[in-house]
Design a protein around this motif. Structure first.
Motif, PDB file in Angstrom:
ATOM      1  N   ARG A   1     -20.024  -0.827  -2.912  1.00  0.00           N
ATOM      2  CA  ARG A   1     -20.817  -1.884  -1.913  1.00  0.00           C
ATOM      3  C   ARG A   1     -21.150  -3.379  -3.540  1.00  0.00           C
TER       4      ARG A   1
ATOM      5  N   ALA B   1     -18.225  -5.920  -3.044  1.00  0.00           N
ATOM      6  CA  ALA B   1     -18.201  -6.818  -1.623  1.00  0.00           C
ATOM      7  C   ALA B   1     -19.424  -7.501  -1.140  1.00  0.00           C
ATOM      8  N   ARG B   2     -20.439  -6.577  -2.094  1.00  0.00           N
ATOM      9  CA  ARG B   2     -21.658  -7.892  -1.650  1.00  0.00           C
ATOM     10  C   ARG B   2     -21.510  -9.263  -2.350  1.00  0.00           C
TER      11      ARG B   2
ATOM     12  N   ARG C   1     -14.117   3.451   3.147  1.00  0.00           N
ATOM     13  CA  ARG C   1     -14.551   2.247   1.643  1.00  0.00           C
ATOM     14  C   ARG C   1     -14.294   1.300   2.353  1.00  0.00           C
TER      15      ARG C   1
ATOM     16  N   GLU D   1     -16.630   0.920   5.552  1.00  0.00           N
ATOM     17  CA  GLU D   1     -18.146   0.381   5.470  1.00  0.00           C
ATOM     18  C   GLU D   1     -18.217  -1.285   4.238  1.00  0.00           C
ATOM     19  N   ASN D   2     -17.739  -1.168   4.331  1.00  0.00           N
ATOM     20  CA  ASN D   2     -17.465  -2.531   3.199  1.00  0.00           C
ATOM     21  C   ASN D   2     -17.043  -4.088   3.683  1.00  0.00           C
TER      22      ASN D   2
ATOM     23  N   ARG E   1     -16.279  -8.235   9.507  1.00  0.00           N
ATOM     24  CA  ARG E   1     -18.250  -8.350   8.341  1.00  0.00           C
ATOM     25  C   ARG E   1     -18.547  -9.010   9.324  1.00  0.00           C
TER      26      ARG E   1
ATOM     27  N   ILE F   1     -23.351  -4.751   5.536  1.00  0.00           N
ATOM     28  CA  ILE F   1     -23.309  -5.660   4.460  1.00  0.00           C
ATOM     29  C   ILE F   1     -24.645  -7.003   4.582  1.00  0.00           C
TER      30      ILE F   1
END
Length: 285
Positions: A166, A169-170, A198, A201-202, A259, A265
């Protein structure tokens, strides 16, 4: 953003560094022949041995490591990005780093990462692992800018700690890497779901080259190297535990689209953790 081809090299590393280099090189060349622009090898590419004494007899300081030197030459010769998933590297203080290397097409080490989380566990089948007895854990995650998208580095057991990915990814990582030597028992239970989770979620691609099969030191690893897209779809899988390669085309635009569809995110919020007992007392006041 242009497409590129990523490849996982699945290995069955043993006690001989020279044999492991030879096996890895043949498979890297095969991946390059199939058009791969980015090639990843698994955790412990250079040597896989349970005995600490035998391990220490076979490894060297980074500047003397034969696998790293050969991989730098290969990356330059083949004109590709080569991710040595991890190598066992001797440290000055006598411990060992489980260290991944990203090598650029000019043959230079572009980034490196030391595995943060140590696999210290007693398994129901009688196996016992104490990585922290031999390995020095890393202290920071790592990002690297590839020509196509940003890559986050991790190794094996790190996959069970989603905060690493995370945080990557951020900071814009669209490619998450988890080269591994998963045991057969844990791999059969958790490998696919952890890798896909993984990715989902990202909203990121996941590339995870694995060790597979029965090794000289008595361990068994799961294999099943994976390339997964940001929607959680498996693009390529070695559906076995034998040495080999898998290749898939990566479209970085899929990261943007995933995304946008699920902006997890962007929608993240900080929060506090309440304690029910204290809340009950406050309500009675």
């Amino acid at each position: 953003m242009s497409h590129f081809k990523a490849a996982c090299v699945q290995m069955r590393s043993g006690k001989s560094v020279a044999d492991n280099i030879s096996q890895a090189e043949a498979l890297i060349r095969q991946a390059a022949a199939e058009g791969a622009d980015f090639v990843q090898t698994p955790e412990m590419t250079n040597v896989l041995v349970r005995s600490r004494e035998e391990l220490m007899e076979r490894i060297t300081l980074e500047r003397d490591d034969a696998t790293l030197a050969r991989f730098c030459l290969l990356a330059k010769e083949l004109g590709l990005w080569l991710h040595a998933g991890s190598l066992a590297i001797l440290l000055e203080g006598g411990k060992v780093a489980n260290r991944g290397f990203l090598i650029s097409p000019d043959g230079q080490v572009f980034a490196k990462y030391d595995k943060i989380h140590m696999f210290d566990v007693d398994l129901p089948n009688g196996e016992s692992w104490r990585e922290s007895a031999t390995y020095e854990p890393g202290k920071q995650t790592m990002l690297a800018d590839l020509p196509w998208l940003k890559m986050g580095m991790a190794v094996c057991y790190d996959v069970r700690f989603p905060a690493i990915f995370r945080s990557q990814a951020r900071q814009g990582a669209g490619l998450l890497t988890m080269p591994a030597a998963f045991t057969r028992q844990t791999g059969e239970a958790h490998w696919h779901v952890l890798q896909r989770a993984r990715a989902i979620e990202n909203g990121a691609f996941v590339v995870s080259a694995a060790q597979g099969g029965a090794h000289e030191d008595g361990r068994e690893t799961y294999g099943h190297s994976l390339i997964i897209d940001p929607w959680g779809k498996v693009l390529a899988e070695a559906d076995h535990d034998r040495p080999g390669i898998v290749v898939a085309e990566i479209d970085p635009e899929q990261v943007v689209k995933a995304r946008q569809r699920i902006p997890a995110i962007a929608n993240e919020r900080s929060f506090a953790l309440g304690e029910a007992g204290l809340l009950a007392e406050e309500n009675l006041a």
